[in-house]
Design an enzyme around this catalytic site. Structure first.
Site, PDB file in Angstrom:
ATOM      1  N   LEU A   1       0.793  -1.290  -0.144  1.00  0.00           N
ATOM      2  CA  LEU A   1      -0.056   0.014  -0.090  1.00  0.00           C
ATOM      3  C   LEU A   1       0.888   1.206  -0.132  1.00  0.00           C
ATOM      4  O   LEU A   1       1.845   1.477   0.766  1.00  0.00           O
ATOM      5  CB  LEU A   1      -0.856  -0.132   1.156  1.00  0.00           C
ATOM      6  N   LEU A   2       0.548   2.130  -0.975  1.00  0.00           N
ATOM      7  CA  LEU A   2       1.067   3.543  -0.763  1.00  0.00           C
ATOM      8  C   LEU A   2       0.080   4.611  -0.383  1.00  0.00           C
ATOM      9  O   LEU A   2      -1.211   4.491  -0.723  1.00  0.00           O
ATOM     10  CB  LEU A   2       1.502   3.972  -2.276  1.00  0.00           C
ATOM     11  N   ASN A   3       0.650   5.666   0.311  1.00  0.00           N
ATOM     12  CA  ASN A   3      -0.278   6.665   0.575  1.00  0.00           C
ATOM     13  C   ASN A   3       0.425   7.920   0.589  1.00  0.00           C
ATOM     14  O   ASN A   3       1.068   8.267  -0.315  1.00  0.00           O
ATOM     15  CB  ASN A   3      -1.174   6.536   1.946  1.00  0.00           C
ATOM     16  N   ASP A   4       0.409   8.595   1.587  1.00  0.00           N
ATOM     17  CA  ASP A   4       0.857  10.256   1.407  1.00  0.00           C
ATOM     18  C   ASP A   4       2.275  10.524   0.852  1.00  0.00           C
ATOM     19  O   ASP A   4       3.109   9.508   1.258  1.00  0.00           O
ATOM     20  CB  ASP A   4       1.007  10.990   2.888  1.00  0.00           C
TER      21      ASP A   4
ATOM     22  N   TYR B   1       5.625   8.180  10.075  1.00  0.00           N
ATOM     23  CA  TYR B   1       4.825   8.775   9.478  1.00  0.00           C
ATOM     24  C   TYR B   1       5.145  10.021   8.639  1.00  0.00           C
ATOM     25  O   TYR B   1       6.338  10.274   8.517  1.00  0.00           O
ATOM     26  CB  TYR B   1       3.711   9.125  10.385  1.00  0.00           C
ATOM     27  N   SER B   2       4.178  10.755   7.761  1.00  0.00           N
ATOM     28  CA  SER B   2       4.478  11.683   6.980  1.00  0.00           C
ATOM     29  C   SER B   2       5.386  12.792   7.419  1.00  0.00           C
ATOM     30  O   SER B   2       5.544  13.100   8.661  1.00  0.00           O
ATOM     31  CB  SER B   2       3.297  12.129   6.373  1.00  0.00           C
TER      32      SER B   2
ATOM     33  N   GLN C   1       4.630   7.371   2.031  1.00  0.00           N
ATOM     34  CA  GLN C   1       4.147   6.366   3.063  1.00  0.00           C
ATOM     35  C   GLN C   1       3.846   4.935   2.479  1.00  0.00           C
ATOM     36  O   GLN C   1       3.196   4.908   1.251  1.00  0.00           O
ATOM     37  CB  GLN C   1       2.881   6.923   3.793  1.00  0.00           C
TER      38      GLN C   1
ATOM     39  N   ARG D   1       0.974  15.504  14.011  1.00  0.00           N
ATOM     40  CA  ARG D   1       2.114  14.935  12.974  1.00  0.00           C
ATOM     41  C   ARG D   1       2.096  15.624  11.551  1.00  0.00           C
ATOM     42  O   ARG D   1       1.560  16.663  11.421  1.00  0.00           O
ATOM     43  CB  ARG D   1       1.303  13.535  12.586  1.00  0.00           C
ATOM     44  N   ASP D   2       2.830  15.081  10.789  1.00  0.00           N
ATOM     45  CA  ASP D   2       3.097  15.608   9.544  1.00  0.00           C
ATOM     46  C   ASP D   2       3.725  16.820   9.672  1.00  0.00           C
ATOM     47  O   ASP D   2       3.455  17.844   8.740  1.00  0.00           O
ATOM     48  CB  ASP D   2       1.728  15.719   8.662  1.00  0.00           C
TER      49      ASP D   2
END
Length: 483
Positions: free
Chosen positions: A39-42, A101-102, A58, A160-161
């Site tokens: 899985l790919l996200n941000d 995380y991002s 991510q 976060r981020d």
């Protein structure tokens, strides 16, 4: 062997194990960034450094679901041809054991600095979050330095981020946050050396101001200067549908205003969605050596029927949008596909004039599965215009209602679903269609719709229609396969 080394070996083994299955998927995209497996996200750490574009992301390589995220890593010289690199960050240390995380990237004294959120869930299931630093001399191997900030009073661990930038002789960091009253917010830190960070203020959100009570969490903030304006991009969670707005589970958009670096104050206007489609979240920007403000986003939305995508059968899930250049007109952001994407075109354009008069007309040629389409010189004085792509996506513009609609067949239950926006007129459409995605740029990028869709692999048809006289010109390019 260290925990980091073990995780890297496991990632390599997972890629090798499922490579053959992944490549058999007929919905695998031709020219969009995808994970090699999992899985790919941000998008994370988007930067041009030493002449090379770096896009981290991510990544959960071991399943098509969320979990203890890694930072995957792509590099490119031209924003078209990308090389997948060795995993950049693994969740190997105590301060990130449940996920790296991002975050973002910045250059400092010849080195590449990555700032990211370390996610931790303790033995009682309580979340902890740490804003962390990793550095690199070569852009491939990263040394972790651990947390650089602590959680300020008044906020939950949904913190976060970090996005970092330099302004004058100081560095600033914005972080997505949730107050203890469960309101979305963005906070600001500053530093002289990227190591020692000091709290400045809550930038926006919380219980007061223009974005008071605007959802329960703000993610992925990004504050930048563009043509005399200060733009804040972020992704709020917890908004209720409002007319044609906010129909995805979570949103992504921006405000325009003025940021004062001496006080940390940011005065801004109302929130505007960046993309009107089904699948767009967590955008991140950077400036390249041409002075362009470039954007990538995740072509999906968290918690939005993710496990129903048919690609899961083939051991992968999700993709990035195409890279886009941001421009500003007044207080409105425009998104334009980067010029380098023209290098994807195979040969000259197929050009034709289309005249409709209360008719449905199938295109004389099959359009294929990966193409760019430009519709311009649109003449539609009354009624509506429509186009249907591969019997799976339909675009409709009503000149009387002044509304543009994107419809697709749901990959969950096959029911037709739609997203819409108001549009005073329709002068041109530019579409990038891949095997299972569409990015629609309207009126030179004034509005954009992004969506995944899953047509029959053998369906290459395009159909035009109108309720009255409609004339326009079509230019079509077949696009090369990169992945």
């Amino acid at each position: 062997m260290t925990n980091d080394q073990k995780l890297r070996v496991q990632v390599t083994e997972e890629i090798d194990k499922h490579k053959g299955i992944v490549e058999k998927d007929p919905h695998r995209l031709h020219y969009h960034l995808m994970p090699p497996v999992g899985l790919l996200n941000d998008p994370n750490g988007f930067i041009q450094w030493r002449g090379t574009y770096h896009l981290f992301y991510q990544w959960m390589p071991f399943k098509t679901d969320h979990g203890a995220k890694f930072w995957g890593h792509y590099t490119s010289k031209d924003l078209v041809n990308w090389q997948h690199e060795e995993v950049a960050l693994t969740p190997a240390e105590w301060f990130e054991k449940n996920g790296c995380y991002s975050g973002s990237a910045i250059e400092h004294e010849g080195k590449l600095y990555l700032f990211y959120t370390g996610n931790v869930k303790n033995e009682h299931g309580k979340r902890e979050s740490y804003q962390c630093l990793a550095t690199s001399h070569d852009g491939s191997h990263f040394k972790k330095h651990g947390p650089v900030t602590t959680l300020p009073d008044g906020f939950t661990a949904h913190f976060r981020d970090p996005k970092v930038w330099q302004q004058g002789d100081r560095y600033f960091m914005v972080i997505g946050a949730q107050t203890e009253t469960l309101k979305g917010a963005i906070v600001l830190f500053q530093s002289d050396d990227l190591i020692d960070w000091k709290w400045v203020r809550m930038l926006t959100g919380g219980d007061s101001g223009a974005l008071a009570d605007f959802g329960y969490m703000f993610e992925c903030p990004d504050l930048f200067h563009l043509d005399g304006k200060d733009v804040l991009v972020f992704s709020p969670q917890g908004l209720k549908p409002d007319g044609m707005k906010y129909h995805n589970v979570y949103q992504a958009g921006y405000t325009v205003g003025v940021f004062d670096p001496t006080t940390g104050m940011y005065e801004h206007d109302e929130f505007t969605e960046l993309d009107r489609g089904f699948d767009f979240y967590a955008p991140q920007t950077t400036v390249d050596d041409q002075g362009r403000r470039l954007l990538f986003a995740w072509m999906s939305v968290p918690d939005q029927d993710e496990q129903m995508h048919p690609t899961i059968t083939y051991k992968w899930l999700h993709t990035m949008t195409l890279p886009r250049e941001l421009q500003i007109n007044g207080d409105k952001l425009y998104q334009v596909p980067v010029k380098e994407l023209e290098d994807l075109r195979k040969g000259d354009a197929v050009v034709e004039e289309v005249l409709l008069a209360n008719t449905i007309k199938q295109a004389e040629r099959a359009y294929g599965q990966a193409f760019e389409l430009l519709i311009e010189k649109m003449e539609l004085d009354e009624g509506w215009f429509e186009m249907t792509i591969r019997h799976a996506v339909r675009i409709v513009y009503s000149s009387e209602q002044r509304v543009l609609t994107l419809e697709r067949k749901s990959y969950v239950d096959g029911v037709i679903e739609k997203r819409q926006c108001e549009l005073d007129h329709l002068s041109n459409l530019r579409l990038f269609v891949d095997t299972s995605s569409i990015e629609l740029f309207i009126n030179d990028g004034a509005e954009v719709f992004t969506a995944r869709f899953y047509p029959s692999p053998n369906d290459d048809q395009m159909v035009f229609g109108s309720s009255s006289t409609c004339r326009f010109w079509v230019k079509r390019w077949e696009l090369d396969k990169v992945f």
